[in-house]
Design a protein around this motif. Structure first.
Motif, PDB file in Angstrom:
ATOM      1  N   GLY A 277       2.861 -81.115  74.863  1.00  0.00           N
ATOM      2  CA  GLY A 277       1.565 -81.204  74.205  1.00  0.00           C
ATOM      3  C   GLY A 277       0.872 -79.852  74.210  1.00  0.00           C
ATOM      4  O   GLY A 277       1.511 -78.801  74.388  1.00  0.00           O
ATOM      5  N   LYS A 278      -0.441 -79.837  74.022  1.00  0.00           N
ATOM      6  CA  LYS A 278      -1.208 -78.596  74.119  1.00  0.00           C
ATOM      7  C   LYS A 278      -1.059 -78.051  75.527  1.00  0.00           C
ATOM      8  O   LYS A 278      -1.235 -78.779  76.512  1.00  0.00           O
ATOM      9  CB  LYS A 278      -2.671 -78.867  73.779  1.00  0.00           C
ATOM     10  CG  LYS A 278      -2.889 -79.296  72.343  1.00  0.00           C
ATOM     11  CD  LYS A 278      -4.358 -79.565  72.073  1.00  0.00           C
ATOM     12  CE  LYS A 278      -4.579 -79.987  70.621  1.00  0.00           C
ATOM     13  NZ  LYS A 278      -6.015 -80.263  70.336  1.00  0.00           N
ATOM     14  N   TYR A 279      -0.757 -76.761  75.623  1.00  0.00           N
ATOM     15  CA  TYR A 279      -0.327 -76.228  76.920  1.00  0.00           C
ATOM     16  C   TYR A 279      -0.752 -74.778  77.094  1.00  0.00           C
ATOM     17  O   TYR A 279      -0.704 -73.984  76.153  1.00  0.00           O
ATOM     18  CB  TYR A 279       1.197 -76.331  77.039  1.00  0.00           C
ATOM     19  CG  TYR A 279       1.764 -75.690  78.289  1.00  0.00           C
ATOM     20  CD1 TYR A 279       1.454 -76.192  79.543  1.00  0.00           C
ATOM     21  CD2 TYR A 279       2.597 -74.580  78.207  1.00  0.00           C
ATOM     22  CE1 TYR A 279       1.963 -75.603  80.690  1.00  0.00           C
ATOM     23  CE2 TYR A 279       3.119 -73.988  79.355  1.00  0.00           C
ATOM     24  CZ  TYR A 279       2.790 -74.505  80.597  1.00  0.00           C
ATOM     25  OH  TYR A 279       3.291 -73.919  81.731  1.00  0.00           O
ATOM     26  N   ASP A 280      -1.156 -74.437  78.311  1.00  0.00           N
ATOM     27  CA  ASP A 280      -1.497 -73.067  78.650  1.00  0.00           C
ATOM     28  C   ASP A 280      -1.065 -72.797  80.095  1.00  0.00           C
ATOM     29  O   ASP A 280      -1.149 -73.690  80.953  1.00  0.00           O
ATOM     30  CB  ASP A 280      -3.004 -72.847  78.503  1.00  0.00           C
ATOM     31  CG  ASP A 280      -3.389 -71.383  78.502  1.00  0.00           C
ATOM     32  OD1 ASP A 280      -2.567 -70.553  78.071  1.00  0.00           O
ATOM     33  OD2 ASP A 280      -4.516 -71.070  78.926  1.00  0.00           O
ATOM     34  N   TYR A 281      -0.595 -71.584  80.326  1.00  0.00           N
ATOM     35  CA  TYR A 281      -0.212 -71.152  81.672  1.00  0.00           C
ATOM     36  C   TYR A 281      -1.117 -70.005  82.095  1.00  0.00           C
ATOM     37  O   TYR A 281      -1.380 -69.088  81.298  1.00  0.00           O
ATOM     38  CB  TYR A 281       1.242 -70.690  81.691  1.00  0.00           C
ATOM     39  CG  TYR A 281       1.598 -69.875  82.919  1.00  0.00           C
ATOM     40  CD1 TYR A 281       1.725 -68.487  82.836  1.00  0.00           C
ATOM     41  CD2 TYR A 281       1.795 -70.473  84.150  1.00  0.00           C
ATOM     42  CE1 TYR A 281       2.050 -67.739  83.954  1.00  0.00           C
ATOM     43  CE2 TYR A 281       2.124 -69.732  85.266  1.00  0.00           C
ATOM     44  CZ  TYR A 281       2.238 -68.363  85.174  1.00  0.00           C
ATOM     45  OH  TYR A 281       2.558 -67.620  86.288  1.00  0.00           O
ATOM     46  N   ARG A 282      -1.577 -70.041  83.352  1.00  0.00           N
ATOM     47  CA  ARG A 282      -2.459 -68.994  83.850  1.00  0.00           C
ATOM     48  C   ARG A 282      -1.995 -68.496  85.212  1.00  0.00           C
ATOM     49  O   ARG A 282      -1.827 -69.286  86.149  1.00  0.00           O
ATOM     50  CB  ARG A 282      -3.898 -69.513  83.951  1.00  0.00           C
ATOM     51  CG  ARG A 282      -4.448 -69.974  82.609  1.00  0.00           C
ATOM     52  CD  ARG A 282      -5.843 -70.562  82.717  1.00  0.00           C
ATOM     53  NE  ARG A 282      -6.295 -71.024  81.398  1.00  0.00           N
ATOM     54  CZ  ARG A 282      -7.494 -71.550  81.166  1.00  0.00           C
ATOM     55  NH1 ARG A 282      -8.362 -71.689  82.160  1.00  0.00           N
ATOM     56  NH2 ARG A 282      -7.811 -71.935  79.940  1.00  0.00           N
ATOM     57  N   LEU A 283      -1.814 -67.202  85.303  1.00  0.00           N
ATOM     58  CA  LEU A 283      -1.519 -66.561  86.576  1.00  0.00           C
ATOM     59  C   LEU A 283      -2.837 -66.080  87.159  1.00  0.00           C
ATOM     60  O   LEU A 283      -3.547 -65.280  86.536  1.00  0.00           O
ATOM     61  CB  LEU A 283      -0.560 -65.390  86.382  1.00  0.00           C
ATOM     62  CG  LEU A 283      -0.233 -64.593  87.653  1.00  0.00           C
ATOM     63  CD1 LEU A 283       0.550 -65.454  88.636  1.00  0.00           C
ATOM     64  CD2 LEU A 283       0.528 -63.321  87.296  1.00  0.00           C
ATOM     65  N   ILE A 284      -3.160 -66.556  88.358  1.00  0.00           N
ATOM     66  CA  ILE A 284      -4.418 -66.202  89.002  1.00  0.00           C
ATOM     67  C   ILE A 284      -4.147 -65.079  90.004  1.00  0.00           C
ATOM     68  O   ILE A 284      -3.386 -65.256  90.957  1.00  0.00           O
ATOM     69  CB  ILE A 284      -5.049 -67.415  89.705  1.00  0.00           C
ATOM     70  CG1 ILE A 284      -5.077 -68.625  88.754  1.00  0.00           C
ATOM     71  CG2 ILE A 284      -6.448 -67.071  90.201  1.00  0.00           C
ATOM     72  CD1 ILE A 284      -5.796 -68.387  87.452  1.00  0.00           C
ATOM     73  N   THR A 285      -4.749 -63.934  89.762  1.00  0.00           N
ATOM     74  CA  THR A 285      -4.475 -62.758  90.570  1.00  0.00           C
ATOM     75  C   THR A 285      -5.529 -62.551  91.655  1.00  0.00           C
ATOM     76  O   THR A 285      -6.558 -63.235  91.684  1.00  0.00           O
ATOM     77  CB  THR A 285      -4.406 -61.508  89.679  1.00  0.00           C
ATOM     78  OG1 THR A 285      -5.668 -61.334  89.011  1.00  0.00           O
ATOM     79  CG2 THR A 285      -3.319 -61.648  88.628  1.00  0.00           C
ATOM     80  N   GLY A 286      -5.256 -61.604  92.538  1.00  0.00           N
ATOM     81  CA  GLY A 286      -6.188 -61.279  93.612  1.00  0.00           C
ATOM     82  C   GLY A 286      -5.713 -61.748  94.970  1.00  0.00           C
ATOM     83  O   GLY A 286      -6.526 -61.971  95.879  1.00  0.00           O
TER      84      GLY A 286
END
Length: 345
Positions: free
Chosen positions: A312-321
């Motif tokens: 389906g609608k999809y997003d990937y996020r890499l969270i840095t820090g």
């Protein structure tokens, strides 16, 4: 924080199979039976959430925190092992302030959640944990909710989204697609990867079960440190969550979860149809955002290995820090944003 980016790389089911595990289950029907929870017992108080609520749902008396308006759109947040609902102590109030009805339940074997019967198997196979969420929603007359989770909670949220998509408005899953099977777990990994799963093999032994029983808090602290090597949590933060591991069924649930994964423990036959479906690695079609911390020290699959599982609608996020495994507690703003954004995909 790095800007959101969309995953486009696809991997084979084999690659997903090899990596589709996080710091979570392996199981064996432990012989110990807990005392039946007394329904008139006073609810415990959780500092970040206030008095807990209780509801009989399926085989459990589920203890849960609730924040936000009673008529708001529902968000259910699922914790992992060896963590507890305090992973969402900053996430839940922020979502509530935006009008969401936020529910944060203790999983079976954690906190004040109790089995209603001493004769119920202390089973922690993935299908049982997912069925608990459906029973929880049914008990509270919730038709649909946004689900968010990490570790065991992410796997459970993935499974509910795959098997009961009509109940899930949107999904936020740390480390992505974590559905696996006993058959998949038979495939050996490279030595360096096997090393990361040392506790899984430890729990497969009587020594490991006895060791965890005797050293639950010390064990959890070690996992926290290795899974989030750059997270400088203090003693008070740790001890507040570690109390959830004093649940009388914690050892039985943890050990069964990991032993089940290795095929060393049996599940319940009533979950066989669900596990059969999960063994096919079903796709997830609900709107989804997957998250990963740039310093996650726990075993986790690469994003490109599971992208194709989300149709389906999809997003990937890499969270840095320097964000580790307990992403909701280490980067609460990023998790809140993911929940709100997923709800509007």
């Amino acid at each position: 924080m790095a800007p959101p980016r969309r995953c486009t790389m696809f991997a084979t089911a084999r690659l997903t199979t090899l990596f589709a595990c996080t710091l979570l289950p392996l199981a064996a029907m432990a012989a110990e039976a807990s005392q039946t929870h007394q329904p008139d017992a006073p609810a415990a108080t959780v500092s970040a959430f206030g008095p807990l609520k209780h509801v009989n749902a399926g085989v459990l008396d589920v203890a849960y925190a609730q924040l936000g308006p009673a008529n708001g759109p529902v968000v259910i947040l699922l914790h992992g092992w060896p963590y507890d609902i305090h992973s969402y102590e900053q996430v839940a109030p922020q979502l509530a302030a935006q009008g969401y009805r936020v529910l944060v339940p203790y999983a079976r074997g954690y906190g004040d959640t109790r089995f209603l019967s001493a004769s119920t198997p202390r089973n922690a196979q993935p299908a049982a944990l997912a069925s608990d969420v459906i029973a929880f929603m049914d008990a509270l007359h919730i038709k649909q909710a946004v689900l968010g989770g990490f570790d065991w909670g992410a796997r459970t949220a993935d499974i509910v989204s795959a098997l009961w998509p009509e109940r899930v408005k949107a999904l936020v899953s740390v480390s992505g697609y974590l559905i696996s099977s006993q058959e998949a777990a038979k495939a050996p990994l490279p030595p360096s990867a096997e090393l990361q799963w040392w506790y899984q093999y430890y729990f497969a032994t009587p020594r490991g079960q006895a060791g965890y029983e005797s050293n639950r808090h010390a064990f959890a602290r070690l996992i926290w440190q290795t899974a989030s090597p750059k997270w400088a949590f203090d003693d008070a933060t740790f001890e507040r969550s570690a109390k959830a591991l004093d649940n009388p069924d914690q050892v039985a649930i943890t050990v069964h979860n990991y032993r089940w994964r290795l095929g060393l423990a049996q599940g319940e036959t009533r979950y066989d149809p669900l596990e059969t479906k999960l063994a096919t690695f079903p796709t997830i079609g609900v709107p989804t955002i997957t998250l990963e911390g740039d310093a996650n020290g726990a075993p986790h699959p690469p994003a490109e290995a599971y992208a194709k599982r989300f149709t389906g609608k999809y997003d990937y996020r890499l969270i840095t820090g320097g964000i580790g495994h307990n992403l909701p507690q280490e980067a609460p703003e990023a998790f809140v944003k993911a929940v709100v954004d997923a709800d509007h995909l």
